[in-house]
Design an enzyme around this catalytic site. Sequence first.
Site, short mmCIF file in Angstrom:
data_model
loop_
_atom_site.label_atom_id
_atom_site.label_comp_id
_atom_site.label_asym_id
_atom_site.label_seq_id
_atom_site.Cartn_x
_atom_site.Cartn_y
_atom_site.Cartn_z
N HIS A 180 -4.14 2.35 1.72
CA HIS A 180 -4.72 2.52 0.39
C HIS A 180 -5.58 3.77 0.32
O HIS A 180 -6.28 4.08 1.26
CB HIS A 180 -5.54 1.28 0.02
CG HIS A 180 -4.69 0.06 -0.13
ND1 HIS A 180 -5.19 -1.21 -0.05
CD2 HIS A 180 -3.37 -0.07 -0.33
CE1 HIS A 180 -4.20 -2.07 -0.22
NE2 HIS A 180 -3.08 -1.40 -0.37
N TYR A 181 -5.52 4.45 -0.82
CA TYR A 181 -6.31 5.67 -0.93
C TYR A 181 -6.49 6.03 -2.40
O TYR A 181 -5.79 5.52 -3.28
CB TYR A 181 -5.59 6.84 -0.23
CG TYR A 181 -4.19 7.09 -0.74
CD1 TYR A 181 -3.99 7.75 -1.96
CD2 TYR A 181 -3.07 6.66 -0.05
CE1 TYR A 181 -2.72 7.96 -2.46
CE2 TYR A 181 -1.79 6.87 -0.54
CZ TYR A 181 -1.62 7.52 -1.75
OH TYR A 181 -0.35 7.72 -2.25
N GLY A 237 3.81 7.59 -3.82
CA GLY A 237 2.71 8.14 -3.04
C GLY A 237 3.23 8.60 -1.69
O GLY A 237 3.93 7.85 -1.01
N THR A 285 2.18 10.23 2.20
CA THR A 285 1.15 9.76 3.11
C THR A 285 0.01 10.74 3.02
O THR A 285 0.16 11.81 2.45
CB THR A 285 1.68 9.78 4.54
OG1 THR A 285 2.24 11.07 4.74
CG2 THR A 285 2.73 8.77 4.72
N SER A 306 3.07 13.95 -3.10
CA SER A 306 3.50 12.75 -3.82
C SER A 306 4.43 13.21 -4.94
O SER A 306 4.49 14.40 -5.26
CB SER A 306 2.30 12.03 -4.43
OG SER A 306 1.44 11.57 -3.41
N HIS A 364 9.57 3.69 -2.87
CA HIS A 364 8.15 3.55 -3.23
C HIS A 364 7.24 4.54 -2.51
O HIS A 364 6.08 4.68 -2.87
CB HIS A 364 7.65 2.12 -2.99
CG HIS A 364 7.20 1.83 -1.60
ND1 HIS A 364 8.01 1.98 -0.50
CD2 HIS A 364 6.00 1.41 -1.11
CE1 HIS A 364 7.33 1.65 0.59
NE2 HIS A 364 6.12 1.31 0.26
N ALA A 379 6.83 6.87 1.52
CA ALA A 379 7.45 7.52 2.67
C ALA A 379 8.13 6.51 3.59
O ALA A 379 9.18 6.78 4.15
CB ALA A 379 6.39 8.30 3.43
#
Length: 505
Positions: free
Chosen positions: A227-228, A402, A404, A409, A428, A430
């Site tokens: 998560h980020y 997204g 990494t 992205s 969705h 990588a």
Amino acid sequence: MSRNYNDELQFLEKISKNCWRIKKGFVPNMQVEGVFYVNDALEKLMFEELRNACRGGGVGGFLPAMKQIGNVAALPGIVHRSIGLPDVHSGYGFAIGNMAAFDMNDSEAVVSPGGVGFDINCGVRLLRTNLDESDVQPVKEQLAQAMFDHIPVGVGSKGVIPMNAKDLEEALEMGVDWSLREGYAWAEDKEHCEEYGRMLQADPNKVSARAKKRGLPQLGTLGAGNHYAEIQVVDEIFNEYAAKKMGIDHKGQVCVMIHSGSRGLGHQVATDALVAMEKAMKRDKIIVNDRQLACARIASPEGQDYLKGMAAAGNYAWVNRSSMTFLTRQAFAKVFNTTPDDLDLHVIYDVSHNIAKVEQHVVDGKERTLLVHRKGSTRAFPPHHPLIAVDYQLTGQPVLIGGTMGTCSYVLTGTEQGMTETFGTTCHGAGRALSRAKSRRNLDFQDVLDKLADMGIAIRVASPKLVMEEAPESYKNVTDVVNTCHDAGISKKAIKLRPIAVIKG
């Protein structure tokens, strides 16, 4: 008697440049065939994983992704085929990046929590601004710090948005409508969320007290793992028309991406359901190839309880991303000494990567009502689909991918071909290439942080020791994944974004 690698290959057939077929017989009891989408680089990874498994080297206790796609094809009530997207990698029960649809009118058809995943409605939200990279570069460190200060991050992080038990019940039922009522969201945010940010079948009573206890302090928090929140700039525009509809009009425009899910609450909902379903499987005599594929008939009490609890956890995740949007808007407004409104901090879209939903699809020329499981995959509806927002009727649904930490992205759009081939589903992200434990063994966290700094990326991390797990080396190349989907026609590239600051749990 286990087969050797060459025997396994008899069941695999390349049907197009980007697609392989898994024939019946690859694993026992397959009701339908499997397929997976790859390009040359990703294909190599898939076959390597299978070869290692044939030698007896399991992947962290999981079966290889190809086997998992096959085992899902053996579940009761599955229609058309079990589908692996280019970012597929082995996971609990279903591979992550495996989607499958089950016929709601088939009394044998099942719902499987392993087909949604433990982080229910883990997803991504993208905000745009009217700022340019040149506005942000001078205050980049300040901005990263402001976001880090505003958004609670990390494993046990607690939310700053005041919430009592009654609020939580309402949030579980209402999703983004709760955020809107409480003043944490803008009215137009809702239009740009998948499901409009609220799953109507949610029932907070189907969420256990233990799950609620875990969820109460965590609302509006980022969590750890993959998560980020990232401050990004537009690096490339592939489809100007679609980009304009999303409010993106030039390279260098600044965006914010938020990637988060339902935290401990969703995890507990999944765990509770798996326990209940083990019993239901005995009662209903459901046989599966892998006990991680615990499931229940959709119409059974256990199946319905899970779907209602899952929807509530989904709503929690939308409230969570809305809360973080609120905090992001505050952080930006503070640094630029203005209002979020003046910065044009609008939600482009918000998608879910882990969810099961009832949808209408045409299968073999007939419209059918299906329960579509998407785990580590994204809904990608085509232009003119009734379930997407008015703004995107002509472009197709925006799909947020997204990358990494420290890689790019993408924003894609859904296609008609994806509707027929993959039930309107695409990749969705990588997809892991190295397990978390391996990443920790092979990579040093200081190296990872230094590398990001060398790339000019401001970084704020709550648990630096966890950084290696998310290092770009631990993942497949997101560009490979996105290009495979683009070339296969199941989604089209619209925008590429690159990070300039990352905030992580």
